[in-house]
Motif scaffolding. Structure first.
Motif, PDB file in Angstrom:
ATOM      1  N   GLY A 145       0.817  -1.206   0.000  1.00  0.00           N
ATOM      2  CA  GLY A 145       0.000   0.000   0.000  1.00  0.00           C
ATOM      3  C   GLY A 145       0.850   1.256   0.000  1.00  0.00           C
ATOM      4  O   GLY A 145       2.008   1.245  -0.445  1.00  0.00           O
ATOM      5  N   PHE A 146       0.285   2.333   0.505  1.00  0.00           N
ATOM      6  CA  PHE A 146       0.995   3.614   0.497  1.00  0.00           C
ATOM      7  C   PHE A 146       0.757   4.368   1.798  1.00  0.00           C
ATOM      8  O   PHE A 146      -0.213   4.117   2.519  1.00  0.00           O
ATOM      9  N   ARG A 147       1.673   5.293   2.075  1.00  0.00           N
ATOM     10  CA  ARG A 147       1.600   6.093   3.299  1.00  0.00           C
ATOM     11  C   ARG A 147       0.607   7.231   3.121  1.00  0.00           C
ATOM     12  O   ARG A 147       0.636   7.945   2.133  1.00  0.00           O
ATOM     13  N   ILE A 148      -0.287   7.392   4.090  1.00  0.00           N
ATOM     14  CA  ILE A 148      -1.264   8.478   4.062  1.00  0.00           C
ATOM     15  C   ILE A 148      -0.685   9.734   4.693  1.00  0.00           C
ATOM     16  O   ILE A 148      -0.797  10.834   4.153  1.00  0.00           O
ATOM     17  N   LYS A 149      -0.046   9.578   5.860  1.00  0.00           N
ATOM     18  CA  LYS A 149       0.530  10.742   6.533  1.00  0.00           C
ATOM     19  C   LYS A 149       1.535  10.301   7.581  1.00  0.00           C
ATOM     20  O   LYS A 149       1.555   9.140   8.013  1.00  0.00           O
ATOM     21  N   SER A 150       2.372  11.246   8.006  1.00  0.00           N
ATOM     22  CA  SER A 150       3.310  11.049   9.107  1.00  0.00           C
ATOM     23  C   SER A 150       3.182  12.228  10.059  1.00  0.00           C
ATOM     24  O   SER A 150       2.977  13.370   9.627  1.00  0.00           O
ATOM     25  N   LYS A 151       3.320  11.948  11.364  1.00  0.00           N
ATOM     26  CA  LYS A 151       3.162  13.010  12.359  1.00  0.00           C
ATOM     27  C   LYS A 151       4.041  12.707  13.567  1.00  0.00           C
ATOM     28  O   LYS A 151       4.164  11.546  13.981  1.00  0.00           O
ATOM     29  N   GLN A 152       4.645  13.755  14.136  1.00  0.00           N
ATOM     30  CA  GLN A 152       5.428  13.612  15.361  1.00  0.00           C
ATOM     31  C   GLN A 152       4.816  14.489  16.455  1.00  0.00           C
ATOM     32  O   GLN A 152       4.486  15.652  16.210  1.00  0.00           O
ATOM     33  N   LYS A 153       4.670  13.893  17.655  1.00  0.00           N
ATOM     34  CA  LYS A 153       4.116  14.627  18.793  1.00  0.00           C
ATOM     35  C   LYS A 153       5.153  14.664  19.914  1.00  0.00           C
ATOM     36  O   LYS A 153       5.785  13.644  20.221  1.00  0.00           O
ATOM     37  N   MET A 154       5.281  15.841  20.554  1.00  0.00           N
ATOM     38  CA  MET A 154       6.189  15.994  21.688  1.00  0.00           C
ATOM     39  C   MET A 154       5.494  16.782  22.788  1.00  0.00           C
ATOM     40  O   MET A 154       4.924  17.846  22.516  1.00  0.00           O
ATOM     41  N   ILE A 183       3.659  19.993  20.969  1.00  0.00           N
ATOM     42  CA  ILE A 183       4.093  20.249  19.598  1.00  0.00           C
ATOM     43  C   ILE A 183       3.690  19.069  18.718  1.00  0.00           C
ATOM     44  O   ILE A 183       4.012  17.911  19.014  1.00  0.00           O
ATOM     45  N   LYS A 184       2.971  19.388  17.642  1.00  0.00           N
ATOM     46  CA  LYS A 184       2.592  18.368  16.653  1.00  0.00           C
ATOM     47  C   LYS A 184       3.107  18.803  15.292  1.00  0.00           C
ATOM     48  O   LYS A 184       2.751  19.879  14.801  1.00  0.00           O
ATOM     49  N   THR A 185       3.944  17.973  14.704  1.00  0.00           N
ATOM     50  CA  THR A 185       4.572  18.317  13.430  1.00  0.00           C
ATOM     51  C   THR A 185       4.190  17.298  12.368  1.00  0.00           C
ATOM     52  O   THR A 185       4.376  16.089  12.557  1.00  0.00           O
ATOM     53  N   LYS A 186       3.636  17.786  11.247  1.00  0.00           N
ATOM     54  CA  LYS A 186       3.301  16.932  10.119  1.00  0.00           C
ATOM     55  C   LYS A 186       4.336  17.113   9.012  1.00  0.00           C
ATOM     56  O   LYS A 186       4.847  18.203   8.810  1.00  0.00           O
TER      57      LYS A 186
END
Length: 355
Positions: free
Chosen positions: A280-289, A300-303
């Motif tokens: 399949g394929f990646r829809i999204k990536s996100k980092q939370k701190m 902090i939420k970074t897409k």
């Protein structure tokens, strides 16, 4: 084949008897009863036996349904009673028809011995009824070879680095995966229940929690590295979401089930084992701190893409009983596209396939 020969013998003897009657040169004594009338009588008896037993079965099943509706018995008890009735009536038909078939056999022998006259002057043609012995229940339904399931899975998630999960840069229990989706399950062979093809789509959520107060940073050389955060982190989490199409060959040991004398195949009623893969394929990536500065709580939420591969493919397997299985999946491609060290996602958890 035995029945065909038996019925063909009856037909030939009837034809011979008519020719014998039409030949004036042949003279025979006139017994009391004709061969044709006896055959018709036996045929009618066989037809009536089946009608009687089916009618009795219907009446008794309706009585059981009344008991069920009045709460006198449970559904399982009602099904057991109906099954027993169906078996009994089928045996009754078989035994009673066997008696009439023996009578017909004796009648043919008497015809061969010339003890029954050639024809009955009042009848010129006859229809023979030899009904099947199978009793069918009105609730029988056409069996489906394809069924649908809702899939739900969750468990631990991590990265394989240098072909090992040990000494990981990520917490083992805080890092987790979650998956939901829908599948179709098709029995491959019409008359055998072991092999099934399982296919559909799923949404996968892979979470990683770095150790030692670290977080992911994309460097100018397009590599994604772990670096120490300048403040004390309460939580650091990196999540990738994928839309995938899983495909598995499933071995289902459920076997057959019996329904009022009829056999059909069951699914997800016993031990199951599946092996296959997904792509399949990646829809999204996100980092939370999450961290604190004095009395201030910072979130902090970074897409972004974080240099993560846009496509995903891997292998997966599961082993379980009924709808619950132990589930393992492993990405064959790396999580990050340009990193010097290959890191592949691996997940282990529990999977549910709800029909």
């Amino acid at each position: 084949m035995t029945k065909i020969i038996f019925y063909l013998t009856v037909f030939i003897l009837l034809c011979m008897s008519k020719l014998h009657a039409q030949d004036p040169s042949i003279k025979t004594e006139k017994p009391k009863q004709s061969f044709e009338s006896e055959v018709k009588s036996i045929s009618t008896k066989i037809e009536n036996i089946t009608k009687e037993e089916k009618s009795a079965l219907k009446t008794e099943v309706e009585a059981i349904n009344v008991e069920l509706e009045n709460g006198k018995i449970t559904k399982d008890e009602a099904d057991a009673k109906k099954q027993k009735l169906a078996d009994t009536k089928a045996k009754n038909i078989e035994d009673r028809v066997a008696v009439e078939q023996e009578n017909l056999k004796n009648l043919i022998q008497q015809k061969v011995d010339g003890k029954i006259k050639a024809t009955d002057s009042t009848h010129t043609s006859y229809t023979f009824y030899f009904p099947a012995m199978k009793v069918k229940n009105k609730n029988d339904k056409t069996e489906k070879r394809t069924t649908s399931q809702f899939v739900l899975a969750f468990g631990a998630n991590n990265l394989v680095t240098n072909k090992a999960v040990a000494n990981s840069d990520f917490y083992y229990w805080q890092s987790h995966f979650f998956e939901w989706g829908f599948t179709e399950n098709t029995r491959i062979f019409k008359n055998h229940n072991l092999l099934h093809l399982k296919y559909g789509f799923s949404v996968m959520y892979n979470n990683l929690c770095p150790t030692d107060n670290r977080y992911f940073v994309t460097a100018p050389n397009s590599q994604t590295n772990l670096e120490v955060f300048p403040y004390e982190l309460e939580d650091s989490r990196f999540k990738n979401v994928y839309l995938v199409a899983p495909l598995h060959l499933e071995f289902d040991f459920s076997g057959k089930k019996s329904n009022y004398g009829n056999s059909s195949f069951s699914t997800h009623k016993s031990v199951r084992f599946g092996i296959g893969g997904y792509g399949g394929f990646r829809i999204k990536s996100k980092q939370k701190m999450y961290y604190n500065i004095d009395d201030d709580k910072i979130r902090i939420k970074t897409k972004g893409d974080f240099n993560a591969n846009d496509f995903i493919y891997g292998v997966s397997t599961y082993l379980g009983y009924k709808e619950t299985s132990l589930y393992l999946k492993y990405d064959l491609n790396t999580l990050f596209e340009n990193n010097a060290v290959d890191q592949n996602n691996i997940s282990l958890g529990i999977r549910f396939d709800f029909n």
